[in-house]
Motif scaffolding. Sequence first.
Motif, short mmCIF file in Angstrom:
data_model
loop_
_atom_site.label_atom_id
_atom_site.label_comp_id
_atom_site.label_asym_id
_atom_site.label_seq_id
_atom_site.Cartn_x
_atom_site.Cartn_y
_atom_site.Cartn_z
N ARG A 122 0.74 -1.36 -0.15
CA ARG A 122 -0.11 -0.12 -0.05
C ARG A 122 0.92 1.19 0.21
N ILE A 123 1.80 1.08 0.74
CA ILE A 123 2.77 2.44 0.85
C ILE A 123 3.53 2.53 -0.28
N PRO B 258 -1.43 13.82 -6.82
CA PRO B 258 -2.80 13.05 -6.67
C PRO B 258 -3.24 12.94 -5.19
N SER B 259 -4.51 13.25 -4.92
CA SER B 259 -4.99 13.14 -3.64
C SER B 259 -5.24 11.58 -3.19
N ILE B 260 -4.69 11.27 -2.00
CA ILE B 260 -5.08 9.86 -1.76
C ILE B 260 -6.59 9.77 -1.04
N PHE C 218 -13.24 2.75 -5.97
CA PHE C 218 -14.00 3.38 -4.78
C PHE C 218 -13.51 4.78 -4.59
N GLY C 219 -12.70 5.27 -5.04
CA GLY C 219 -12.14 6.47 -4.92
C GLY C 219 -12.75 7.44 -5.99
N ILE D 251 -6.36 1.54 -2.53
CA ILE D 251 -5.05 1.25 -2.14
C ILE D 251 -5.40 0.16 -1.16
N GLY D 252 -6.26 0.55 0.08
CA GLY D 252 -6.52 -0.47 1.21
C GLY D 252 -6.91 -1.83 0.47
N ALA D 253 -7.80 -1.74 -0.40
CA ALA D 253 -8.32 -2.96 -0.90
C ALA D 253 -7.47 -3.92 -1.78
#
Lengths: 229, 221
Positions: free
Chosen positions: B17-18, B81-83, B144-145, B154-156
């Motif tokens: 993710r990171i 880009p915004s997370i 999702f975003g 990113i979490g998924a």
Amino acid sequence: MAIASVQLLGESPSPYVNRVQIALNLKSIEFEFIQENPYDKSERLLKVNPVQKKIPVLIHDGKPICESLIIVEYIDDAWNNGPPILPSDPHDRALARFWAAYIDNKWFPLYRELRAASTEEARKELIERIFEGLVLLEEAFVKCSKGKPFFGGDNIGYLDIALGCYMGWVKATEVSIGVKFLDEFKTPGLAEWADKFCSLNDFKEVVPETQKLVEIYKMFQGRGKPASG
Amino acid sequence: MAEVKLFGSSGSPFSRRIEVALKLKGVEYEFIEEDIYNKKSPLLLKYNPVHKKVPVLLHNGKPICESLVILEYIDETWEGPSILPKDPYERAMARFWVKFLDEKCFPAMWQACWSIGEEQEKAKEEATEFLKILEGTLSGKKFFGGDSIGMVDIGANFIAYWFMLPQELAGFEVLTKEKFPKLNEWKNEYLNCSIIKENPPLKDKLTALFRARFQAVGAAK
């Protein structure tokens, strides 16, 4: 009758609900408190929080927000009045979020396990783990407070609210089992912080008195899952 | 000395993710591969004494731990880009869903992969229930975003690789196209978006890792 633009579903013995109350009060936000019994969930609660089915739920202009720490961050994001709840520096914010997650996921659940424990051996082991956690939290306090009275500095902030709202239950546990968790010799910084936090009106107006929580504690000895979060 | 270091493991979805977030923001970093199953380095234990886990981001000498905390830190520290969304309500929703992923979806799916017998059946049921809820949030959205990937996408990430692979290897299916058409479509969009396509997790390494685990679980039967 007009519906208030800010409503909070919950009940006052819940430390998670208390977090939201303190945050709303810090920002001087008027809200309607709607009593919800987490052990006898209403249709209304299940409608606004169908996924987790828990209190607290904040409803702002008809939109529900769930999970206490997420709600606290939302309040900080959505309202500009009043002091900021999260620190301004990104690293300090990361520390605050890290420790709040530790408190919720690792440390406070030990108190629930303690309440449910049926043997002396299990109780002893849990008490030891709680104290180990307190040592870590003492270090966190020293790091975050930077010599000031609160985790947030001169004024209470996110981590004070996150940990502070558990103090009612910590004290109730102390009374119920005769163990002093916030010891001025073992964890002096934390003990002093707890005294200061619990004497604030922000705390006293919102968290029930220790004796009331002790009575609830007795009722729940032996039970399991929490209904708020 | 690199200003940004990431202690991670190429087998860990949390570590991954990171990497995605740092690449999204165009941040140069040094990746330090940790052997999380056999021997964690003294530096990792120094920077994350509480959890002793990857990922740990080191920025200007200061460590940040826990993947979701790190993602927020990256979003707040670097341009690009915004997370997380800008709107407070959308931000709260993103945080809610990523918490749901980590506290409900991931544990159930992990259990479904690695447990056996009755425990596995129960985990598969739970995983199906949680995935149905997640499927519901994708109505009318590519990610999702929204139009581009964000915190929840990113979490998924573990759904895209870390769940699909074990399903293939073990021959069971929870995340089928029939039951979860939107999630399957999301998975394809996610894997095809440029930032992920250019930086895929090492399939061979993951396959080997999962095969080894399956053998270990099988031996325990």
